[in-house]
Structures are given as structure tokens and as C-alpha cells.
Design a protein around this motif. Structure first.
Motif: not given
Length: 195
Positions: A124-126, A144-148, A174-177
Motif C-alpha cells: 500500500f505504500q508502493l 519498499v523492498a528494503q522496508q519490508v 523489488e523487481d516490480g512483479w
């Protein structure tokens, strides 16, 4: 809400998972039982195929290789189940992630709820971030990947060991998938896509 389509039943059969699929017999719950109902904390996220039960009487008995489980949800990779010790496993029906039939996910349902909630918080942040350019999109995906990653590691470092389901979901972010909107297939299935 968790339901089983013809595709689900076929996927279970192909993965050699037996399931007792029958309509639940709704049971009355006391106020204490309502307040203790952990399943009510799980929210569906259809964009990635996450669906969950709402009430304990909706658990589905499943069996794989002689082991008994209680299914409480599913995602794009398979079914979330509890074993007799209360550990959460994924019974895999999609070899895009793993060819292992049963993958340990969390120590308990409570830990699963924390991990899943942290994952969705990142998604949801993304969704709320500025991704108007490719540069901004990649920066937000990394952030976002780092935070998660950090948040789930605080729950328990083992959750991010190589090959874990949570590591896979973070890799997808991270890869946008990891889908933040409905995929084109939803529009096609509902007859909303023009040629």
C-alpha cells in the motif's frame, strides 16, 4: 473470501493434495470467541490471489503425503495451512516458486498475520508513491523492498532465509512483479477488455 473453483480443485488434484471441500456449518460464537478470532485479521488481496477464511469453522481439512493440515487461505503459489503443531506451511500448487510440495512459512498463525500485514503495508505504500517515471518507480521499489525486509526480519530473521516465501514476495516487490493493480487477465475474464 477463500473459495474453491474448478481450477483450484484441479490444482489440488495435480499436487496430490486431498481436501474435504464442503460448505461450512456456521457456528455461533461468544463475544470472547469473536474477540479471539485471529482469522478476522486477514484481508484478501485479489491482485496476487490472496484469499482467506473469516471464521474458524471455515477451516478446510487437507492431507498431503499422509500429513494432515487445516487450510485457512491461498495465494498465487498455493494454500496456507496449519499443521498439528500450529506452524504455517504453504502447500505448493505452482512450481513458479518451488517444486517442494510443502514449504514452512511461519512459526504460528499470529506470526503469519504479522508478516502478511507488513507485506501489505509495503504494497500500500508502493500504491501511494509517485511512480510517474521509471527512475522514481525503481527507487520506490527498492525503498519498499528494503522496508519490508527490515520489518519482517524484526518479526523473526529465519523468515527471510534463502528460499523462504517471504523472501520470494520481497524479490517480487523489488523487481516490480508484485501486482498493485488488477492484471489485464481480470479485464479479459470479466469481458471488459476491447481488442
Amino acid at each position: 473470501m477463500l473459495s474453491f473453483t474448478k481450477e483450484d480443485i484441479e490444482a489440488l488434484h495435480q499436487a496430490s493434495i486431498t481436501a474435504k471441500l464442503h460448505p461450512p456449518q456456521p457456528q455461533l460464537m461468544s463475544l470472547d470467541e469473536v474477540l479471539q478470532n485471529k482469522f478476522a485479521l486477514l484481508n484478501d488481496y485479489p491482485q496476487m490471489g490472496f484469499y482467506f477464511i473469516r471464521f474458524p469453522d471455515e477451516l478446510v481439512s487437507m492431507q498431503l503425503q499422509g500429513e494432515h493440515f487445516q487450510c485457512f487461505g491461498k495465494c498465487c503459489y498455493g494454500y496456507f495451512v496449519l499443521n498439528n503443531k500450529g506452524n504455517v506451511y504453504l502447500l505448493s500448487t505452482n512450481d513458479d516458486y518451488t517444486d517442494t510440495p510443502a514449504v514452512w512459512v511461519n512459526h504460528s498463525l499470529e506470526e503469519f498475520i504479522k508478516s502478511y500485514s507488513l507485506l501489505l503495508a509495503g504494497i500500500f505504500q508502493l500504491k501511494g508513491s509517485d511512480t510517474s517515471t521509471q527512475e522514481k518507480l525503481f527507487a520506490v521499489l527498492d525503498k519498499v523492498a528494503q522496508q519490508v525486509t527490515e520489518a519482517i526480519c524484526e518479526v523473526h530473521p529465519k523468515l527471510l532465509e534463502e528460499g523462504s516465501l517471504w523472501e520470494q514476495f520481497i524479490y517480487m516487490i523489488e523487481d516490480g512483479w508484485f501486482s498493485t493493480a488488477y492484471h489485464e487477465i481480470f479485464y479479459i475474464k470479466e469481458g471488459r477488455k476491447s481488442l
